[in-house]
Design a protein around this motif. Sequence first.
Motif, PDB file in Angstrom:
ATOM      1  N   ARG A   1      82.045  65.323 110.013  1.00 34.12           N
ATOM      2  CA  ARG A   1      82.335  63.896 110.249  1.00 34.12           C
ATOM      3  C   ARG A   1      81.045  63.136 110.575  1.00 34.12           C
ATOM      4  O   ARG A   1      80.846  62.007 110.110  1.00 34.12           O
ATOM      5  N   TRP A   2      80.160  63.745 111.343  1.00 32.96           N
ATOM      6  CA  TRP A   2      78.913  63.085 111.747  1.00 32.96           C
ATOM      7  C   TRP A   2      78.058  62.727 110.537  1.00 32.96           C
ATOM      8  O   TRP A   2      77.404  61.681 110.518  1.00 32.96           O
TER       9      TRP A   2
ATOM     10  N   SER B   1      76.917  63.599 102.834  1.00 37.98           N
ATOM     11  CA  SER B   1      77.774  62.427 102.931  1.00 37.98           C
ATOM     12  C   SER B   1      78.742  62.378 101.752  1.00 37.98           C
ATOM     13  O   SER B   1      78.352  62.564 100.601  1.00 37.98           O
ATOM     14  N   GLY B   2      80.003  62.128 102.054  1.00 42.18           N
ATOM     15  CA  GLY B   2      81.014  62.001 101.019  1.00 42.18           C
ATOM     16  C   GLY B   2      81.584  63.302 100.498  1.00 42.18           C
ATOM     17  O   GLY B   2      82.505  63.285  99.682  1.00 42.18           O
ATOM     18  N   LYS B   3      81.078  64.429 100.945  1.00 40.92           N
ATOM     19  CA  LYS B   3      81.591  65.716 100.473  1.00 40.92           C
ATOM     20  C   LYS B   3      82.955  65.994 101.095  1.00 40.92           C
ATOM     21  O   LYS B   3      83.161  65.841 102.297  1.00 40.92           O
ATOM     22  N   VAL B   4      83.886  66.422 100.258  1.00 43.38           N
ATOM     23  CA  VAL B   4      85.205  66.835 100.730  1.00 43.38           C
ATOM     24  C   VAL B   4      85.060  68.300 101.126  1.00 43.38           C
ATOM     25  O   VAL B   4      84.543  69.116 100.353  1.00 43.38           O
ATOM     26  N   THR B   5      85.495  68.631 102.332  1.00 42.46           N
ATOM     27  CA  THR B   5      85.165  69.938 102.909  1.00 42.46           C
ATOM     28  C   THR B   5      86.384  70.637 103.471  1.00 42.46           C
ATOM     29  O   THR B   5      87.175  70.047 104.190  1.00 42.46           O
TER      30      THR B   5
ATOM     31  N   ASP C   1      84.155  72.470 115.889  1.00 41.17           N
ATOM     32  CA  ASP C   1      82.707  72.226 115.808  1.00 41.17           C
ATOM     33  C   ASP C   1      82.320  71.769 114.400  1.00 41.17           C
ATOM     34  O   ASP C   1      81.584  70.790 114.230  1.00 41.17           O
ATOM     35  N   LEU C   2      82.800  72.495 113.390  1.00 43.36           N
ATOM     36  CA  LEU C   2      82.465  72.137 112.010  1.00 43.36           C
ATOM     37  C   LEU C   2      83.032  70.766 111.639  1.00 43.36           C
ATOM     38  O   LEU C   2      82.368  69.980 110.945  1.00 43.36           O
TER      39      LEU C   2
ATOM     40  N   SER D   1      70.804  66.795 105.034  1.00 46.15           N
ATOM     41  CA  SER D   1      70.959  65.490 105.674  1.00 46.15           C
ATOM     42  C   SER D   1      72.142  64.754 105.056  1.00 46.15           C
ATOM     43  O   SER D   1      72.887  65.305 104.248  1.00 46.15           O
ATOM     44  N   PHE D   2      72.256  63.493 105.424  1.00 48.27           N
ATOM     45  CA  PHE D   2      73.283  62.640 104.838  1.00 48.27           C
ATOM     46  C   PHE D   2      73.174  62.628 103.315  1.00 48.27           C
ATOM     47  O   PHE D   2      74.181  62.531 102.625  1.00 48.27           O
TER      48      PHE D   2
END
Length: 181
Positions: free
Chosen positions: A128-129, A101-105, A122-123, A96-97
């Motif tokens: 981003r979501w 959230s905040g992960k650099v990917t 798609d990824l 989940s978030f």
Amino acid sequence: MVKIVGIAGSLRPNSYTQLALRVAAQRLEALGAEVEIIDLREWQLPFCNGGKDYSDYPDVQRLRDTVSNADGLILATPEYHGGVSGVIKNALDLMSFDELSGKVTGLISVLGGQSNSNALNDLRLIVRWVHGWVIPEQIAIGQAYSAFSPEGKLLDEKLSQRFDQFAQSLVENTRKLRGVN
């Protein structure tokens, strides 16, 4: 130190997606990053049912904890029918978030046909979501059967240079966005 977790969405033995992830991990380690690869072929994950309680599957919590403790991610997927693999999507759906959230990917796609950006797009939407940060450099490996030597080395110098740029960007942007050294 930058800590990166890599996840490949392929369960196939001798997977080109797994090979590409390992190449990226080696390039990141050469820059001083700590890299942990989650091999989903070895983990017992259920299909996501939309709930939060997966206590019958301890690897779900292990996945969540491993990703939570990372500064950044590499998501590598084979492209199946014009999109991401169900394996990578399911692994992401089990989180989940809180974890993402905040992960650099950084994103990698691998396919047998001509290279395109469908799975990468798609990824990018998924990350981003969940409020993650996707680096601009991405890698799409078309005709993967001809991209690697039997020993798993990249055969194309330009592709090898793209992996170097990808790794450099992931480390630099993770340091900037996550405030780590």
